[in-house]
Design an enzyme around this catalytic site. Sequence first.
Site, PDB file in Angstrom:
ATOM      1  N   HIS A   1       0.906  -0.731  -0.169  1.00  0.00           N
ATOM      2  CA  HIS A   1       0.654  -0.115   0.364  1.00  0.00           C
ATOM      3  C   HIS A   1       1.172   1.384   0.140  1.00  0.00           C
ATOM      4  O   HIS A   1       1.848   0.931   0.471  1.00  0.00           O
ATOM      5  CB  HIS A   1      -1.129  -0.021   1.171  1.00  0.00           C
TER       6      HIS A   1
ATOM      7  N   LYS B   1      -1.084   5.278   5.054  1.00  0.00           N
ATOM      8  CA  LYS B   1      -1.922   4.481   4.704  1.00  0.00           C
ATOM      9  C   LYS B   1      -1.944   3.934   6.843  1.00  0.00           C
ATOM     10  O   LYS B   1      -0.513   3.595   6.909  1.00  0.00           O
ATOM     11  CB  LYS B   1      -1.905   2.695   4.645  1.00  0.00           C
TER      12      LYS B   1
END
Length: 256
Positions: free
Chosen positions: A142, A146
């Site tokens: 990701h 995040k």
Amino acid sequence: MNAAETGNGPIRVGVIGGRGRMGSEVCRAVEAAPDLELAAVVDEGDSLSALVDAGTQVAVDFTHPGVVLDGIRFCVEQGIHAVVGTTGLDEQRLATIRGWLEPHPDRGVLIAPNFAIGAVLTMKFAEIAARYFESAEVIELHHPRKADAPSGTADHTARVIAAARRSAGLGAAPDATTQELAGARGASVDDVRVHSVRLAGLVAHQEVLFGTEGETLTLRHDSLDRKSFMPGVLLGVRKVSDLPGLTVGIEGLLEL
Ligand SMILES: NC(=O)c1ccc[n+]([C@@H]2O[C@H](COP(=O)([O-])OP(=O)(O)OC[C@H]3O[C@@H](n4cnc5c(N)ncnc54)[C@H](O)[C@@H]3O)[C@@H](O)[C@H]2O)c1
Ligand SMILES: O=C(O)C1=N[C@H](C(=O)O)CCC1
């Protein structure tokens, strides 16, 4: 009309976390949909009562694991259906939400760790594959902003694999590691190893690796743009009033 009824006109949608990466994409998607109307946008520092003032029928939450329960509780108490993409909702927190819903059988809360069709299919394929392989590991990759690791999707995928392995009578995956630098083998989610990569330039990606004697199978999904989540979110907004109680995942809505 009770807010829990959506009636025949456009559905009035409120977005909690509406100025964030996902929330702002949801606002654009709602504004572009002829059967939906963007009624309210709420972000940090705003009062949730703006949702009620605007006649919100369905609220969409993309906030933060630390605040998501406040929004859900508010919606349930105020008769607003909720579609929730925020991650970090474990079994204990889901039980709390079920408790809030008990006295309000007309309200729907739909929570999905991932609204992208490819991610939902990956989890389904992983569930099917799990029983046939000795080993299974999950790698999620990701963007570095995040907040949570592992991702909600990886956590859910690992649990689905673990349940399928259990019902097939499989024991622990082979692993002779006795000496390990802390973290080198990733996190253990229900005895399935999950590895988290945070890399600038990425959006949301996942690989599920299966292996057995002489062969491996890799399932990979890539969300290259947050638009990938929007068809699933809008499907949830349109269906949640027909789904009283708590629903987890959108696979039932896709008839998978
Ligand atoms: N289910 C899915 O398909 C999916 C897809 C992408 C992201 N997510 C999850 O969605 C969440 C949000 O991700 P993001 O990338 O949009 O994060 P982000 O940080 O860009 O956005 C979160 C927003 O919530 C706001 N916020 C914080 N506290 C608030 C409060 N008390 N009330 C109202 N707003 C508040 C922040 O100000 C911010 O604008 C994360 O949990 C992420 O894992 C889920
Ligand atoms: O960008 C995020 O954050 C994402 N969060 C979800 C998760 O934790 O699984 C879904 C994918 C994107």
